[in-house]
Design a protein around this motif. Structure first.
Motif, PDB file in Angstrom:
ATOM      1  N   ALA A  13       0.827  -1.208   0.000  1.00  0.00           N
ATOM      2  CA  ALA A  13       0.000   0.000   0.000  1.00  0.00           C
ATOM      3  C   ALA A  13       0.859   1.256   0.000  1.00  0.00           C
ATOM      4  CB  ALA A  13      -0.927  -0.009   1.213  1.00  0.00           C
ATOM      5  N   VAL A  14       2.000   1.207   0.703  1.00  0.00           N
ATOM      6  CA  VAL A  14       2.913   2.357   0.688  1.00  0.00           C
ATOM      7  C   VAL A  14       3.461   2.564  -0.715  1.00  0.00           C
ATOM      8  CG1 VAL A  14       5.049   3.311   1.623  1.00  0.00           C
ATOM      9  CG2 VAL A  14       3.523   2.010   3.109  1.00  0.00           C
ATOM     10  N   ALA A  15       3.855   1.468  -1.371  1.00  0.00           N
ATOM     11  CA  ALA A  15       4.335   1.568  -2.749  1.00  0.00           C
ATOM     12  C   ALA A  15       3.239   2.092  -3.667  1.00  0.00           C
ATOM     13  CB  ALA A  15       4.831   0.209  -3.228  1.00  0.00           C
ATOM     14  N   ALA A  16       1.998   1.657  -3.439  1.00  0.00           N
ATOM     15  CA  ALA A  16       0.875   2.146  -4.246  1.00  0.00           C
ATOM     16  C   ALA A  16       0.683   3.644  -4.046  1.00  0.00           C
ATOM     17  CB  ALA A  16      -0.396   1.393  -3.875  1.00  0.00           C
ATOM     18  N   ALA A 244      -3.351  -3.802 -12.416  1.00  0.00           N
ATOM     19  CA  ALA A 244      -4.337  -2.914 -11.793  1.00  0.00           C
ATOM     20  C   ALA A 244      -5.750  -3.457 -11.958  1.00  0.00           C
ATOM     21  CB  ALA A 244      -4.233  -1.517 -12.399  1.00  0.00           C
ATOM     22  N   LEU A 245      -6.079  -3.983 -13.133  1.00  0.00           N
ATOM     23  CA  LEU A 245      -7.412  -4.541 -13.354  1.00  0.00           C
ATOM     24  C   LEU A 245      -7.619  -5.797 -12.519  1.00  0.00           C
ATOM     25  CD1 LEU A 245      -7.995  -4.091 -17.195  1.00  0.00           C
ATOM     26  CD2 LEU A 245      -8.913  -2.740 -15.309  1.00  0.00           C
ATOM     27  N   LEU A 246      -6.587  -6.639 -12.426  1.00  0.00           N
ATOM     28  CA  LEU A 246      -6.709  -7.839 -11.591  1.00  0.00           C
ATOM     29  C   LEU A 246      -6.935  -7.470 -10.132  1.00  0.00           C
ATOM     30  CD1 LEU A 246      -3.937 -10.194 -13.049  1.00  0.00           C
ATOM     31  CD2 LEU A 246      -6.407 -10.593 -13.054  1.00  0.00           C
ATOM     32  N   TRP A 247      -6.185  -6.480  -9.662  1.00  0.00           N
ATOM     33  CA  TRP A 247      -6.365  -6.067  -8.267  1.00  0.00           C
ATOM     34  C   TRP A 247      -7.759  -5.479  -8.058  1.00  0.00           C
ATOM     35  CZ3 TRP A 247      -7.470  -1.367  -5.988  1.00  0.00           C
ATOM     36  CH2 TRP A 247      -7.415  -1.362  -4.584  1.00  0.00           C
ATOM     37  N   LEU A 248      -8.228  -4.698  -9.029  1.00  0.00           N
ATOM     38  CA  LEU A 248      -9.547  -4.081  -8.906  1.00  0.00           C
ATOM     39  C   LEU A 248     -10.643  -5.141  -8.842  1.00  0.00           C
ATOM     40  CD1 LEU A 248     -10.944  -1.280  -8.899  1.00  0.00           C
ATOM     41  CD2 LEU A 248     -11.190  -1.512 -11.370  1.00  0.00           C
ATOM     42  N   MET A 249     -10.466  -6.240  -9.582  1.00  0.00           N
ATOM     43  CA  MET A 249     -11.481  -7.290  -9.614  1.00  0.00           C
ATOM     44  C   MET A 249     -11.372  -8.268  -8.464  1.00  0.00           C
ATOM     45  SD  MET A 249     -11.781  -8.246 -13.683  1.00  0.00           S
ATOM     46  CE  MET A 249     -10.038  -8.644 -13.846  1.00  0.00           C
ATOM     47  N   THR A 250     -10.154  -8.508  -7.982  1.00  0.00           N
ATOM     48  CA  THR A 250      -9.953  -9.580  -7.001  1.00  0.00           C
ATOM     49  C   THR A 250      -9.297  -9.125  -5.705  1.00  0.00           C
ATOM     50  OG1 THR A 250      -7.753 -10.179  -7.830  1.00  0.00           O
ATOM     51  CG2 THR A 250      -9.656 -11.190  -8.923  1.00  0.00           C
ATOM     52  N   ALA A 251      -8.787  -7.884  -5.671  1.00  0.00           N
ATOM     53  CA  ALA A 251      -8.000  -7.394  -4.535  1.00  0.00           C
ATOM     54  C   ALA A 251      -6.780  -8.268  -4.291  1.00  0.00           C
ATOM     55  CB  ALA A 251      -8.842  -7.313  -3.254  1.00  0.00           C
ATOM     56  N   VAL A 260      -0.280  -0.455  -9.460  1.00  0.00           N
ATOM     57  CA  VAL A 260      -1.708  -0.214  -9.277  1.00  0.00           C
ATOM     58  C   VAL A 260      -1.951   1.261  -8.958  1.00  0.00           C
ATOM     59  CG1 VAL A 260      -3.735  -0.766  -7.888  1.00  0.00           C
ATOM     60  CG2 VAL A 260      -2.141  -2.584  -8.539  1.00  0.00           C
ATOM     61  N   GLY A 261      -1.166   1.792  -8.038  1.00  0.00           N
ATOM     62  CA  GLY A 261      -1.311   3.201  -7.695  1.00  0.00           C
ATOM     63  C   GLY A 261      -1.038   4.122  -8.860  1.00  0.00           C
ATOM     64  N   ALA A 262      -0.016   3.788  -9.669  1.00  0.00           N
ATOM     65  CA  ALA A 262       0.339   4.637 -10.806  1.00  0.00           C
ATOM     66  C   ALA A 262      -0.771   4.668 -11.849  1.00  0.00           C
ATOM     67  CB  ALA A 262       1.646   4.153 -11.427  1.00  0.00           C
ATOM     68  N   VAL A 263      -1.379   3.517 -12.121  1.00  0.00           N
ATOM     69  CA  VAL A 263      -2.452   3.451 -13.117  1.00  0.00           C
ATOM     70  C   VAL A 263      -3.626   4.321 -12.689  1.00  0.00           C
ATOM     71  CG1 VAL A 263      -4.220   1.927 -14.097  1.00  0.00           C
ATOM     72  CG2 VAL A 263      -1.822   1.217 -14.092  1.00  0.00           C
ATOM     73  N   PHE A 264      -4.030   4.196 -11.446  1.00  0.00           N
ATOM     74  CA  PHE A 264      -5.155   5.008 -10.980  1.00  0.00           C
ATOM     75  C   PHE A 264      -4.765   6.477 -10.832  1.00  0.00           C
ATOM     76  CE2 PHE A 264      -6.560   0.765  -9.598  1.00  0.00           C
ATOM     77  CZ  PHE A 264      -7.794   0.754 -10.219  1.00  0.00           C
ATOM     78  N   GLY A 265      -3.480   6.732 -10.523  1.00  0.00           N
ATOM     79  CA  GLY A 265      -3.011   8.104 -10.427  1.00  0.00           C
ATOM     80  C   GLY A 265      -3.066   8.831 -11.758  1.00  0.00           C
TER      81      GLY A 265
END
Length: 352
Positions: A13-16, A244-251, A260-265
């Motif tokens: 989460a810190v890296a995100a 990022a999409l995998l994390w969004l769908m499955t956490a 993941v953070g960069a994509v949403f950023g």
């Protein structure tokens, strides 16, 4: 600080959070500073305006200077990035770069540009993002992975794949090389009157370069504090979009991390910048042929980006900032592939 973060957030989460900050700046640079890969090439080749292309000189100069200064100060561990750690295959950079660049022209965006347009309300970009993510993982770990691994193996090596390693072996001053490259890029960029007149573009270009160095420094710090639980990386938008999409769908899907953070950023920064400039509007594709071309281009980008180990931002900016051998070669191949694709679309290869 370390104890607080370890007690309240996972290292992923810190890296995100590092990625979210860097991605937001890059998204703002795209919308407020007109930083774009394909747009820069298209306006230079067919619009008679090199301003956006010359902006790349500012981005690269600042990214190289800040990244190399951070590495010299011990803040950035470039040896742990895959740009330095994975044995470079020139043929992979060329084939993957050409494929990515051609796909970028067909799609009308690279992965970074698609995320920017998605944040601006362009629903066509959502299709490009999804297809890019799927095709990237098809080549990375799916059905095409064995073929890709046989033709373009990505093998770790103890020999840094960088210009710094080359200069050390030749006993030449690496710092002088860095200074020469940085000054050369800035002179090339700022010799264009249109860019010099656009202070906003120059400032946002510099911010984009600093965001790349910040990414390397932030993930280096997290990697050290977490004892290697997080990898050192910079912005790149091929496999990152899939993660990022995998994390969004499955956490899960590799877990929360920098990418993941960069994509949403990127999307967030683009949204903020678009609203600020009054550019946000919902758009959709009305031509099925155009959508088909964009889907095919996105698929080529995903495969080409995985083969080349990066996209126009991952190799073209992050790897160049790290002064990895692969960066300039891949960036040149991407530009050539994009030129070929643009010529096909705009001129249909008809002689003048």
């Amino acid at each position: 600080m370390t104890e607080f973060l370890a007690g309240h957030l996972s290292w992923g989460a810190v890296a995100a959070l590092v990625g979210l900050i860097a991605g937001t700046v890059l998204g703002l640079a795209a919308r407020l500073g007109d930083f774009c890969t394909l747009g820069a090439l298209e306006s230079a080749l067919y619009g008679g305006d090199q301003r956006r292309l010359r902006l790349w000189g500012v981005v690269l100069a600042v990214a190289i200077l800040a990244t190399q200064a951070g590495a010299a100060a011990g803040w950035i561990d470039l040896g742990e990035t895959y740009y330095h750690r994975v044995a470079w295959l020139p043929v992979a950079s060329i084939v993957g770069g050409l494929t990515f660049g051609y796909g970028m022209a067909l799609a009308g965006n690279c992965g970074f540009g698609a995320l920017v347009r998605l944040g601006s309300g362009d629903l066509r970009a959502m299709v490009i993002v999804i297809i890019l993510a799927i095709s990237g993982f098809v080549a990375l770990s799916g059905p095409l992975a064995p073929i890709r691994d046989r033709l373009f193996p990505q093998v770790d090596t103890d020999t840094p794949q960088s210009f710094e390693a080359s200069f050390q072996r030749l006993d030449l001053p690496f710092s002088a090389f860095v200074a020469l490259v940085v000054v050369g890029l800035l002179v090339w960029a700022l010799s264009h009157p249109g860019l010099r007149a656009s202070r906003r573009s120059v400032l946002w270009g510099a911010a984009a370069g600093l965001a790349v160095a910040f990414s390397f420094a932030g993930t280096s710090w997290v990697a050290r504090e977490s004892l290697g639980a997080v990898v050192v990386e910079g912005p790149s938008f091929v496999a990152a979009v899939g993660r990022a999409l995998l994390w969004l769908m499955t956490a899960s899907g590799g877990g929360l991390g920098y990418t993941v953070g960069a994509v949403f950023g990127i999307t967030l920064g683009s949204f903020i910048g678009s609203v600020w400039r009054g550019l946000f509007r919902w758009e959709a594709c009305e031509d099925p042929r155009e959508l088909g071309r964009q889907i095919g281009g996105a698929a080529l980008m995903g495969i080409g980006g995985v083969v080349a180990m990066g996209c126009s931002i991952g190799q073209g900016v992050s790897a160049v900032a790290a002064l990895a051998w692969s960066g300039p070669v891949t960036l040149a191949a991407i530009a050539l592939g994009a030129w070929f694709g643009l010529r096909q679309l705009i001129e249909s290869f008809q002689p003048e």
